[in-house]
Design a protein around this motif. Structure first.
Motif, PDB file in Angstrom:
ATOM      1  N   SER A 187       0.828  -1.211   0.000  1.00 43.43           N
ATOM      2  CA  SER A 187       0.000   0.000   0.000  1.00 43.43           C
ATOM      3  C   SER A 187       0.859   1.257   0.000  1.00 43.43           C
ATOM      4  O   SER A 187       0.562   2.225  -0.711  1.00 43.43           O
ATOM      5  N   SER A 188       1.918   1.248   0.801  1.00 41.92           N
ATOM      6  CA  SER A 188       2.816   2.408   0.838  1.00 41.92           C
ATOM      7  C   SER A 188       3.404   2.691  -0.531  1.00 41.92           C
ATOM      8  O   SER A 188       3.419   3.843  -0.999  1.00 41.92           O
ATOM      9  N   ASN A 191       0.933   4.024  -3.099  1.00 42.57           N
ATOM     10  CA  ASN A 191       0.548   5.410  -2.835  1.00 42.57           C
ATOM     11  C   ASN A 191       1.713   6.384  -2.941  1.00 42.57           C
ATOM     12  O   ASN A 191       1.618   7.536  -2.500  1.00 42.57           O
TER      13      ASN A 191
END
Length: 217
Positions: A187-188, A191
């Motif tokens: 996810s990091s 994003n």
């Protein structure tokens, strides 16, 4: 004793590595032989979607992350077997390889263990291996129904009990687990944020070089 930590390793992160190393050290204190930990990436996970990295990429990241640490072994048996990665099949193959008397322990976090009753042929697994349940931050052990009954009948409190026989015990264990997950890493990156210090430097470089998980320069 054979210790196995299965998972998708998509990607392997510092929480995986630190946990495996501490477990190896803890077991080494209990036996002169010590115990290596087999990091066992699955080929086709049956409880989640397709991995973001290929089998070969996930193995490559594991091998780079564990280079120089002989206590951590990248075990490719599920990758090489292909097909759905059912733990019960892996344990049956290990029993054929090591015999019925060799202690084998399957390591699970509390989040995975709470879903254990949904696994393929789950009641057969404790006949093939001990289960070490590691407390994972934010995931208390919440066994209910048949799983609670299994824990009640198989639970032990001392790690030395695992050396008494090849399989059959469930040991809750506290280690200094890091609150990191592979989904958090992915996810990091997706994003646009850095995953450095969530994964080892060699894994982070590999992710960047191969533009995995949506990484962009």
């Amino acid at each position: 004793m054979k210790i196995i930590m299965g998972g998708t390793y998509d990607p392997v992160h510092l929480g995986h590595l630190r946990c495996a190393l501490e477990l190896s050290e803890l077991l080494a204190d209990k036996t002169e032989k010590g115990s290596n930990v087999h990091l066992l990436p699955c080929y086709n996970p049956v409880h989640r979607g397709e991995p973001g990295a290929s089998s070969a990429q996930r193995v490559e990241m594991l091998e780079r992350a564990t280079e120089g640490e002989p206590r951590l072994i990248v075990d490719q048996r599920e990758i090489l077997r292909q097909g759905p990665s059912y733990t019960v099949d892996t344990l049956k193959a290990m029993r054929q390889q090591y015999g019925v008397d060799e202690p084998i322990a399957l390591v699970l976090g509390t989040d995975a263990f709470n879903q254990f009753a949904s696994w393929h042929q789950w009641l057969e697994i404790p006949t093939l291996a001990h289960i070490i349940v590691l407390n994972r931050p934010g995931w208390p052990l919440t066994a209910t129904g048949e799983l609670a009954e299994l824990v009640e009948s198989k639970r032990v409190e001392k790690i030395e009990r695992l050396f008494e026989c090849g399989a059959g015990y469930i040991l809750p264990l506290e280690l200094s687990l890091l609150d990191i997950s592979s989904s958090k890493v992915r996810s990091s990156i997706a994003n646009g944020r850095s995953a450095r210090y969530l994964v080892s430097d060699v894994v982070w470089r590999y992710i960047c070089d191969n533009q995995l998980y949506g990484y962009q320069d």
